[in-house]
Design a protein around this motif. Structure first.
Motif, mmCIF file in Angstrom:
data_model
loop_
_atom_site.group_PDB
_atom_site.id
_atom_site.type_symbol
_atom_site.label_atom_id
_atom_site.label_comp_id
_atom_site.label_asym_id
_atom_site.label_seq_id
_atom_site.Cartn_x
_atom_site.Cartn_y
_atom_site.Cartn_z
ATOM 1 N N ARG A 149 -1.577 -6.101 2.130
ATOM 2 C CA ARG A 149 -2.466 -6.059 3.292
ATOM 3 C C ARG A 149 -1.714 -5.474 4.491
ATOM 4 O O ARG A 149 -2.249 -4.655 5.242
ATOM 5 C CB ARG A 149 -2.991 -7.464 3.598
ATOM 6 N N GLY A 150 -0.457 -5.885 4.637
ATOM 7 C CA GLY A 150 0.379 -5.337 5.713
ATOM 8 C C GLY A 150 0.558 -3.831 5.564
ATOM 9 O O GLY A 150 0.545 -3.079 6.553
ATOM 10 N N ASN A 151 0.680 -3.388 4.317
ATOM 11 C CA ASN A 151 0.867 -1.957 4.063
ATOM 12 C C ASN A 151 -0.383 -1.150 4.416
ATOM 13 O O ASN A 151 -0.292 -0.012 4.877
ATOM 14 C CB ASN A 151 1.246 -1.750 2.592
ATOM 15 N N ALA A 198 -2.345 -1.871 6.852
ATOM 16 C CA ALA A 198 -2.279 -1.750 8.313
ATOM 17 C C ALA A 198 -1.271 -0.661 8.706
ATOM 18 O O ALA A 198 -1.515 0.127 9.628
ATOM 19 C CB ALA A 198 -1.892 -3.093 8.928
ATOM 20 N N ALA A 199 -0.155 -0.595 7.972
ATOM 21 C CA ALA A 199 0.854 0.445 8.248
ATOM 22 C C ALA A 199 0.263 1.842 7.997
ATOM 23 O O ALA A 199 0.523 2.789 8.744
ATOM 24 C CB ALA A 199 2.085 0.226 7.388
ATOM 25 N N GLU A 218 -0.257 -10.401 0.647
ATOM 26 C CA GLU A 218 0.013 -10.266 2.081
ATOM 27 C C GLU A 218 0.744 -8.969 2.381
ATOM 28 O O GLU A 218 0.454 -8.275 3.351
ATOM 29 C CB GLU A 218 0.875 -11.430 2.570
ATOM 30 N N ARG A 219 1.716 -8.663 1.514
ATOM 31 C CA ARG A 219 2.489 -7.440 1.716
ATOM 32 C C ARG A 219 1.584 -6.213 1.613
ATOM 33 O O ARG A 219 1.657 -5.293 2.425
ATOM 34 C CB ARG A 219 3.620 -7.362 0.689
#
Lengths: 242, 242
Positions: free
Chosen positions: A206-208, A210-211, A203-204
């Motif tokens: 995947r979030g990165n 997006a960042a 998840e992290r």
């Protein structure tokens, strides 16, 4: 805007691969065009050596910079290097995408600099730094590391990215690029390539991604890093007192 | 004392070659033994890739560190890497001899680190830095550059060697070595290989070879560089307040 990504990871399914694909998507979605040099995919040879110069100025010795200058003058720059130069010349923005290995880029990317930044062609004693070949273009390092963010900074275990990336980023400055601050992806662990799963690491990551995409979308507002230039040095190259 | 020199220049007749031969001579004259890894001469492949691991833990993906650990565990470390490790293990002093290319080592030496410093073998999460594999051994960088001494230092044109060599030297620290201050040969111009002639460049370079020899003869009195270690970090790796 045309962007060129120099991609240096041995596994297309790696998190580095995902970052490159995310960059391609984002930059295209915003109306730009994108090319990618996949150095591993192309089997790029990073070892600067006499073998690349069959028509040498000095057949008995191999002085790399002298042979680069000779090759440029005589139109015998190796084909794989010419390909890389053409891709760079077309780009308004160059992104170097790589995993941090031993506090720097993988050898395949280090040697891309050794061979592609041709002496006498892409730089001369007067065509460097703020008068460099790529003046007016921007460059950006995107790097992954297995260690967490907390392990980085001056005196911290993993080291400080400003120091660690200085050799690469100053080399880009040498070539005339305006170097944007690096984008660092922390905590990219071994199985980063399975980042589409469900646990917290995935998840992290995947979030990165997006960042990274929103970072690229907001690049126009970002100030380049500051490096010294000709006005800061005397004739010998020593820093002038400020 | 046994010394091992890792030599990374494409031309044996280069000034780098002369520095390596001077080191061999000096260290032997003082009763020591010396081995040399000539990375170009050996055709060392600096590109870490799946091709080096025919019996992979994961045949479909290539995660370099995972495969290094797997290879170490299963006794399938590539032969050329095993050769390099054996040479390092025998040495009390390791010298890295290279020309400064783009503010760092040539790709062939960068990739020597990428491949030879094997995860799970020469380091683990607990066996690093001041608890590293080579604790008690010394290492030393000897580097040549074409620019004059005046062009180096903080803010100067060529950059500051402390920053420039940090990635290499911190990697040696990571492996447990006590890293001695670097020996820098300045102003090594294209035709450095003809250093036995008579002009002022050649005289200067000959003088520098003598300085290198006496530097090596006096190594016992030199304090290693200071890098942070386990006592300086919290569990996450952040620098503790001093």
């Amino acid at each position: 805007m045309h962007s060129h990504i120099v991609h240096a990871h041995p596994d297309p399914a790696s998190y580095n691969g995902a970052l490159t694909r995310a960059a391609e998507r984002t930059l295209r979605d915003r109306g730009g065009t994108v090319t990618v040099s996949d150095l591993y995919g192309a089997g790029f040879d990073p070892v600067e050596s006499g073998q690349h110069y069959p028509r040498r100025a000095e057949p008995d010795h191999f002085a790399p910079l002298a042979e680069q200058r000779h090759a440029w003058k005589t139109g015998t720059v190796p084909d794989d290097v010419t390909t890389q130069i053409t891709l760079l010349e077309a780009a308004d923005l160059v992104i170097l995408q790589f995993p941090l290995w031993w506090h720097g880029p993988p050898a395949i990317l280090k040697g891309w600099m050794d061979r592609v930044f041709v002496s006498g062609g892409l730089y001369t004693s007067g065509m460097r730094y703020d008068t460099g070949y790529f003046t007016g273009r921007r460059a950006l390092v995107s790097v992954t590391t297995g260690a967490p963010r907390a392990a980085f900074g001056p005196g911290s275990r993993g080291g400080d990215f400003e120091t660690m990336l200085w050799p690469v980023q100053y080399s880009l400055h040498y070539m005339g690029f305006s170097v944007l601050p690096p984008f660092v992806s922390y905590g990219v662990q071994g199985h980063g390539y399975s980042y589409e799963g469900r646990n917290s690491l995935e998840e992290r990551l995947r979030g990165n991604l997006a960042a990274w995409a929103s970072h690229l979308a907001g690049l126009h507002g970002i100030e380049p890093l500051r490096f010294p230039g000709w006005a800061d040095w005397n004739e010998e190259g020593s820093a002038l007192p400020r």
